[in-house]
Write a protein that holds these residues in place. Structure first.
Motif, PDB file in Angstrom:
ATOM      1  N   LYS A  14      52.634  55.750  37.569  1.00 18.79           N
ATOM      2  CA  LYS A  14      52.242  56.423  38.803  1.00 18.79           C
ATOM      3  C   LYS A  14      51.407  55.505  39.677  1.00 18.79           C
ATOM      4  O   LYS A  14      50.549  54.772  39.213  1.00 18.79           O
ATOM      5  CB  LYS A  14      51.471  57.704  38.477  1.00 18.79           C
ATOM      6  N   GLY A  15      51.709  55.564  40.982  1.00 20.25           N
ATOM      7  CA  GLY A  15      50.978  54.763  41.947  1.00 20.25           C
ATOM      8  C   GLY A  15      51.413  53.315  42.016  1.00 20.25           C
ATOM      9  O   GLY A  15      50.835  52.531  42.759  1.00 20.25           O
ATOM     10  N   GLN A  16      52.438  52.938  41.253  1.00 22.26           N
ATOM     11  CA  GLN A  16      52.860  51.539  41.219  1.00 22.26           C
ATOM     12  C   GLN A  16      54.299  51.327  41.695  1.00 22.26           C
ATOM     13  O   GLN A  16      54.777  50.212  41.715  1.00 22.26           O
ATOM     14  CB  GLN A  16      52.725  50.995  39.790  1.00 22.26           C
ATOM     15  N   SER A  17      55.012  52.400  42.035  1.00 25.66           N
ATOM     16  CA  SER A  17      56.428  52.310  42.421  1.00 25.66           C
ATOM     17  C   SER A  17      57.259  51.628  41.341  1.00 25.66           C
ATOM     18  O   SER A  17      58.239  50.947  41.626  1.00 25.66           O
ATOM     19  CB  SER A  17      56.599  51.560  43.753  1.00 25.66           C
ATOM     20  N   LYS A  18      56.822  51.758  40.093  1.00 24.98           N
ATOM     21  CA  LYS A  18      57.563  51.182  38.976  1.00 24.98           C
ATOM     22  C   LYS A  18      58.205  52.302  38.189  1.00 24.98           C
ATOM     23  O   LYS A  18      57.537  53.265  37.813  1.00 24.98           O
ATOM     24  CB  LYS A  18      56.639  50.357  38.076  1.00 24.98           C
TER      25      LYS A  18
ATOM     26  N   ASN B 101      69.094  58.120  58.309  1.00 28.07           N
ATOM     27  CA  ASN B 101      67.668  58.073  57.987  1.00 28.07           C
ATOM     28  C   ASN B 101      67.373  56.823  57.181  1.00 28.07           C
ATOM     29  O   ASN B 101      68.132  56.464  56.266  1.00 28.07           O
ATOM     30  CB  ASN B 101      67.252  59.279  57.146  1.00 28.07           C
ATOM     31  N   THR B 102      66.276  56.160  57.499  1.00 27.05           N
ATOM     32  CA  THR B 102      65.791  55.041  56.701  1.00 27.05           C
ATOM     33  C   THR B 102      64.289  55.198  56.531  1.00 27.05           C
ATOM     34  O   THR B 102      63.556  55.308  57.523  1.00 27.05           O
ATOM     35  CB  THR B 102      66.104  53.699  57.356  1.00 27.05           C
ATOM     36  N   THR B 103      63.842  55.231  55.272  1.00 27.28           N
ATOM     37  CA  THR B 103      62.426  55.406  54.965  1.00 27.28           C
ATOM     38  C   THR B 103      61.960  54.255  54.095  1.00 27.28           C
ATOM     39  O   THR B 103      62.553  53.977  53.037  1.00 27.28           O
ATOM     40  CB  THR B 103      62.189  56.737  54.227  1.00 27.28           C
ATOM     41  N   ILE B 104      60.911  53.581  54.517  1.00 28.58           N
ATOM     42  CA  ILE B 104      60.320  52.512  53.712  1.00 28.58           C
ATOM     43  C   ILE B 104      58.930  52.965  53.299  1.00 28.58           C
ATOM     44  O   ILE B 104      58.154  53.483  54.111  1.00 28.58           O
ATOM     45  CB  ILE B 104      60.290  51.165  54.474  1.00 28.58           C
ATOM     46  N   THR B 105      58.627  52.791  52.001  1.00 32.10           N
ATOM     47  CA  THR B 105      57.380  53.291  51.428  1.00 32.10           C
ATOM     48  C   THR B 105      56.628  52.168  50.737  1.00 32.10           C
ATOM     49  O   THR B 105      57.217  51.378  49.982  1.00 32.10           O
ATOM     50  CB  THR B 105      57.681  54.423  50.420  1.00 32.10           C
ATOM     51  N   TYR B 106      55.324  52.123  51.002  1.00 35.21           N
ATOM     52  CA  TYR B 106      54.435  51.174  50.335  1.00 35.21           C
ATOM     53  C   TYR B 106      53.455  51.974  49.481  1.00 35.21           C
ATOM     54  O   TYR B 106      52.819  52.923  49.956  1.00 35.21           O
ATOM     55  CB  TYR B 106      53.669  50.333  51.356  1.00 35.21           C
ATOM     56  N   THR B 107      53.319  51.604  48.199  1.00 33.86           N
ATOM     57  CA  THR B 107      52.493  52.364  47.263  1.00 33.86           C
ATOM     58  C   THR B 107      51.552  51.443  46.513  1.00 33.86           C
ATOM     59  O   THR B 107      51.960  50.404  45.982  1.00 33.86           O
ATOM     60  CB  THR B 107      53.375  53.121  46.257  1.00 33.86           C
ATOM     61  N   ARG B 108      50.275  51.837  46.477  1.00 32.06           N
ATOM     62  CA  ARG B 108      49.281  51.237  45.596  1.00 32.06           C
ATOM     63  C   ARG B 108      48.644  52.349  44.793  1.00 32.06           C
ATOM     64  O   ARG B 108      48.963  53.517  44.957  1.00 32.06           O
ATOM     65  CB  ARG B 108      48.215  50.485  46.418  1.00 32.06           C
ATOM     66  N   SER B 109      47.740  52.005  43.912  1.00 28.71           N
ATOM     67  CA  SER B 109      47.179  52.995  43.001  1.00 28.71           C
ATOM     68  C   SER B 109      46.486  54.148  43.735  1.00 28.71           C
ATOM     69  O   SER B 109      46.565  55.291  43.310  1.00 28.71           O
ATOM     70  CB  SER B 109      46.190  52.316  42.042  1.00 28.71           C
ATOM     71  N   SER B 110      45.814  53.864  44.834  1.00 28.70           N
ATOM     72  CA  SER B 110      45.081  54.918  45.537  1.00 28.70           C
ATOM     73  C   SER B 110      45.575  55.138  46.965  1.00 28.70           C
ATOM     74  O   SER B 110      44.955  55.892  47.714  1.00 28.70           O
ATOM     75  CB  SER B 110      43.588  54.572  45.578  1.00 28.70           C
ATOM     76  N   PHE B 111      46.670  54.496  47.331  1.00 26.94           N
ATOM     77  CA  PHE B 111      47.128  54.570  48.716  1.00 26.94           C
ATOM     78  C   PHE B 111      48.647  54.466  48.766  1.00 26.94           C
ATOM     79  O   PHE B 111      49.261  53.695  48.026  1.00 26.94           O
ATOM     80  CB  PHE B 111      46.504  53.433  49.535  1.00 26.94           C
ATOM     81  N   ASN B 112      49.265  55.256  49.631  1.00 24.05           N
ATOM     82  CA  ASN B 112      50.689  55.094  49.909  1.00 24.05           C
ATOM     83  C   ASN B 112      50.974  55.492  51.345  1.00 24.05           C
ATOM     84  O   ASN B 112      50.272  56.337  51.920  1.00 24.05           O
ATOM     85  CB  ASN B 112      51.544  55.907  48.934  1.00 24.05           C
ATOM     86  N   THR B 113      51.960  54.864  51.908  1.00 20.31           N
ATOM     87  CA  THR B 113      52.343  55.173  53.276  1.00 20.31           C
ATOM     88  C   THR B 113      53.849  55.001  53.441  1.00 20.31           C
ATOM     89  O   THR B 113      54.463  54.190  52.737  1.00 20.31           O
ATOM     90  CB  THR B 113      51.603  54.269  54.282  1.00 20.31           C
ATOM     91  N   SER B 114      54.427  55.798  54.329  1.00 20.14           N
ATOM     92  CA  SER B 114      55.867  55.754  54.571  1.00 20.14           C
ATOM     93  C   SER B 114      56.136  55.749  56.064  1.00 20.14           C
ATOM     94  O   SER B 114      55.412  56.378  56.850  1.00 20.14           O
ATOM     95  CB  SER B 114      56.569  56.958  53.938  1.00 20.14           C
ATOM     96  N   LEU B 115      57.200  55.062  56.442  1.00 17.54           N
ATOM     97  CA  LEU B 115      57.670  55.027  57.814  1.00 17.54           C
ATOM     98  C   LEU B 115      59.150  55.400  57.805  1.00 17.54           C
ATOM     99  O   LEU B 115      59.939  54.804  57.063  1.00 17.54           O
ATOM    100  CB  LEU B 115      57.480  53.633  58.414  1.00 17.54           C
TER     101      LEU B 115
END
Length: 815
Positions: A43-47, A711-725
């Motif tokens: 969780k939180g690692q996109s793994k 639709n195209t969604t790109i997501t960036y995830t870290r342990s305490s933060f995530n954001t999507s466009l």
């Protein structure tokens, strides 16, 4: 202090100095046999990894530190653990079979990857919560393949609508916990009556095409299966607060509470929402409650679920003229301040699953859905005879009035499903029964500038009641002759009886009093095959048959209904009831409008690896007798509602998910639609010549759906933060079926973003998460739906909202 310095210094060391490997095996707790296809996620690692045939998985190049690992597999209880990795580590994950703690999933309506030969997509509870703020469920589905959603007030609250492959939501089957949600009478789904329902959802599955559902409203465009919270979770309390554009506010409280040594579980939620809406005078106030009590026995699970809510919404259901929107993009033609819709609809469910053995599962569900409410309107220059306040039609005066249209409805049902696991697959035999009753009436609440001696406020000028009984029987076999092949064969029989009776009220009497009765018998076979070529690649094909009876309004002519005085239904056979030489009422049978028929052909493929998944689907839907506004003429030669002979919905749906690295994920889908009339002659009355013109629309595009949905969604995830466009593209939509280039919604693009950040200062809380969602970042001033008004010779639209945002705070506490 020294430990803190070391930890901070370690963040800047080269990854090669800190890289560790986590490997393991997933096994059945009882049998210790390897489990293939389990999803293991950090969780939180996109793994994420999928366990191999031997149950093995492996994560490489991990930074030393603490990780939260979860594992899920259909048929097993989910499991989560926390690991402190300082060196290479090997572990065994034991999963407990879920037959005792059976989920609420209705197997007859839920598809399984690499097994059920249908095309579908899933949204987990985590994905739902990533996107959900205050909007209704349809607005959460806009990123799914070939799905189009909009709300009439532009904000995502209030009345929301869903389309799949060009079919509106009256031709889409929606289920909650396996219970059909479509109104039995008009086939519609009133999402506004379920405020903030996404807060209680565990998952959503969208099947496109006829799919695998076996009861409820026959699906044409697709089905949406909503599953409320079902996980056997730890004690958790959560509060959520949102605020943003258009004075939108939301507060939600919910709790998950294990009881009695975890053999009982309680889920509760309460929500309150308010918005002014994007369009003028389109505000809404809503509240909702949800309660679920579950008991887990040795061989059974029982759940009692109740949810309800109230919506008090100012109407925005009328489109605005293009000329008005050019001056004011928030224009709403409804100016009367009290044009409101006020409705409450509680749902009650009792589910019981029994597991006498590992091979047998028998589930029974009983449910009740009740509803009562009204909408109020100001009407100009109304004929008092039509409203029952004047005896003679020729001498009746006119006046402005305020009226309310009420409905009270009740539906009760029972679903029984018997599942038998055998050596070569799974057999499902079941039944669905429901009875429905509705009571409709209209009130004149005020007269303007006219004094009538026989009028009192609340005067009832029409009333009618309707009844509908439905019985469905079905058998479904998923036959697996070997490890690679799954053959689906099912038979579905549906029997419906519908009646409508106008009651004496106002001037509804004698020759103006009508009753109708009709019945429908449908047999819908379906066949499909799935071939798992190897562990990564599978293909499937299915052909399915579906039928749909006309909705209540479709049994009357266009723009008319049972609440209109002097209007007869579109039926062929009339029986006049005469008592003492007086006509009491007219009974009608044999409707002119035929039931709709659809044959759906689907061919799809899926390629999946731990790093990506690719899907392709081709569909051809042969639609017969589509109900259209002017498809025939009556005995006097005037155009009336009828059926188009043949229409086609066909297209290609492509989608892919790519794990670019440890932090970045890309999701994309692209759908091309070609929806057209194959054979259709449109009847149009020419008021200039007084004659009916026949327009051949064969080959013309069907109005109301984009030819491209992407639709195209790109997501960036870290342990305490995530954001999507998310970038969205919607192709051209026609406003009518003429293919006139001036009557369109031009293609347009949208850009949305959202982010979640877990605050470092949590205090005694387990999590304090701040979120921000921004819709329509580029402030596109476009339209989501519309039509061409021939009388006004102008395009009419529902506008999309400009840039708008919601800021949220979600607090979680686990004792």
């Amino acid at each position: 202090m020294n430990r803190l310095v070391v930890a901070l210094f370690a963040q800047f060391l080269p990854i090669s100095l800190l890289a560790v490997t986590l490997m393991g095996k997933v096994v059945d707790l009882e049998t210790q046999k390897a489990i293939q296809g389990a999803t293991i996620q950090l969780k939180g690692q996109s793994k994420e990894q999928i366990s191999s045939k031997q149950g093995l998985f492996q994560f490489n190049n991990l930074k030393a530190g603490s990780y939260s690992l979860s594992v899920e597999k259909t048929g097993y209880l989910p499991k989560s653990i926390t690991l402190d990795l300082r060196a290479d580590f090997n572990l065994t994950l034991e999963l407990k079979a879920q037959n005792v703690y059976e989920s609420m999933t209705v197997s007859a309506t839920r598809a399984v990857e690499r097994s059920t030969p249908v095309v579908f997509s899933d949204m987990s509870s985590e994905a739902i919560m990533q996107e959900h703020t205050v909007e209704d469920v349809p607005m959460l589905l806009v990123g799914q393949p070939n799905v189009y959603s909009y709300s009439d007030d532009g904000s995502g609250m209030g009345y929301s609508y869903l389309k799949i492959r060009g079919f509106d939501q009256s031709r889409i089957g929606v289920m909650v916990n396996g219970i059909p949600l479509n109104d039995p009478e008009d086939h519609q789904v009133y999402w506004v009556d379920m405020p903030d329902f996404a807060e209680s959802l565990d998952s959503i599955q969208i099947q496109r095409g006829v799919g695998s559902s076996l009861y409820g409203v026959d699906t044409f465009g697709g089905s949406v299966n909503l599953q409320t919270t079902q996980k056997h979770t730890d004690e958790t309390y959560q509060a959520a607060f949102f605020g943003g554009s258009y004075a939108t506010l939301k507060a939600s409280l919910k709790a998950e509470i294990p009881l009695a040594d975890e053999s009982w579980h309680l889920s509760v939620r309460a929500s309150s929402l308010k918005t002014d809406g994007y369009r003028d005078n389109s505000g809404s106030e809503q509240w909702a409650g949800y309660l679920a009590l579950a008991r887990f026995g040795e061989e059974s699970v029982t759940r009692i679920i109740a949810y309800t809510g109230n919506e008090y919404t100012h109407a925005a259901w009328e489109a605005s003229a293009e000329s008005d929107l050019q001056e004011n993009h928030r224009h709403n033609p409804i100016s009367y301040d009290n044009t409101i819709d006020n409705f409450t609809q509680p749902h009650y469910e009792l589910h019981h699953s029994w597991f006498p053995s590992d091979q047998i599962h028998w589930k029974n569900t009983v449910f009740a859905i009740k509803g009562k409410g009204y909408y109020e309107q100001y009407k100009y220059g109304r004929d008092m005879w039509e409203y029952g306040l004047w005896e003679e039609p020729d001498t009746a005066p006119e006046a402005d009035i305020i009226r309310q249209k009420w409905v009270r409805k009740e539906q009760y049902g029972w679903i029984s499903e018997f599942n038998l696991e055998h050596d070569k697959g799974k057999l499902t035999v079941g039944s669905y029964w429901s009875t429905y009753n509705s009571n409709h009436w209209g009130e004149v609440d005020d007269l303007m500038d006219l004094d009538l001696p026989n009028y009192t406020p609340g005067f009832i000028y029409y009333r009618y009641v309707s009844d509908k009984d439905t019985l469905a029987l079905y058998v479904n076999e998923l036959f697996k002759p070997n490890d690679q092949l799954t053959i689906m064969a099912n038979l579905h029989y549906q029997d419906m009886d519908y009646s409508l009776d106008q009651q004496e009220a106002g001037n509804f009497k004698g020759e103006n009093l009508h009753s109708l009765k009709t019945d429908y018998r449908f047999f819908s076979p379906r066949f499909g095959i799935n071939w798992n070529i190897d562990d990564q690649f599978n293909v499937f094909f299915n052909v399915s048959r579906a039928n749909r009876e006309p909705a209540d309004s479709q049994l009357f002519d266009t723009w008319q209904g049972p609440d209109d005085l002097g209007v007869a239904p579109l039926f062929n056979q009339a029986h006049r009831e005469i008592v003492n030489s007086m006509l009491i009422r007219t009974h009608w049978t044999d409707p002119q409008v035929k039931e709709e028929e659809l044959t759906d052909y689907e061919l799809g493929a899926l390629y999946r690896t731990p790093a990506m998944s690719l899907r392709a689907n081709f569909f051809y839907m042969d639609f017969r007798n589509e109900i259209v506004p002017y498809g025939q003429v009556n005995d006097d030669g005037f155009p009336i509602r009828g059926n188009a002979d043949k229409t086609v919905h066909r297209g290609v749906e492509l989608s892919g998910t790519f794990k670019l690295n440890d932090n970045w994920t890309l999701d994309t889908n692209y759908s091309i639609n070609d929806n057209y009339f194959k054979e259709f002659e449109y009847k149009e009355f020419d008021w200039g010549t007084g004659e009916v013109a026949t327009l051949d629309f064969s080959g013309n595009t069907i109005a109301g759906f984009p030819d491209i949905v992407a639709n195209t969604t790109i997501t960036y995830t870290r342990s305490s933060f995530n954001t999507s466009l998310r970038w969205q593209h919607f192709g051209r939509q026609y406003l009518d079926n003429t293919e006139d280039a001036e009557r369109i919604i031009p293609d347009y693009n949208m850009l949305h973003a959202w982010a979640h950040f877990s605050l470092p200062w949590k205090g005694r809380l387990d999590d304090a998460q701040l979120s921000l969602k921004i819709n329509n970042i580029t402030n596109e001033k476009t339209y989501s739906a519309g039509y061409y008004d021939a009388w006004a010779d102008e395009n009419y639209y529902w506008p999309t909202a400009g840039t708008h945002a919601q800021l949220g705070l979600r607090l979680t506490f686990k004792p």
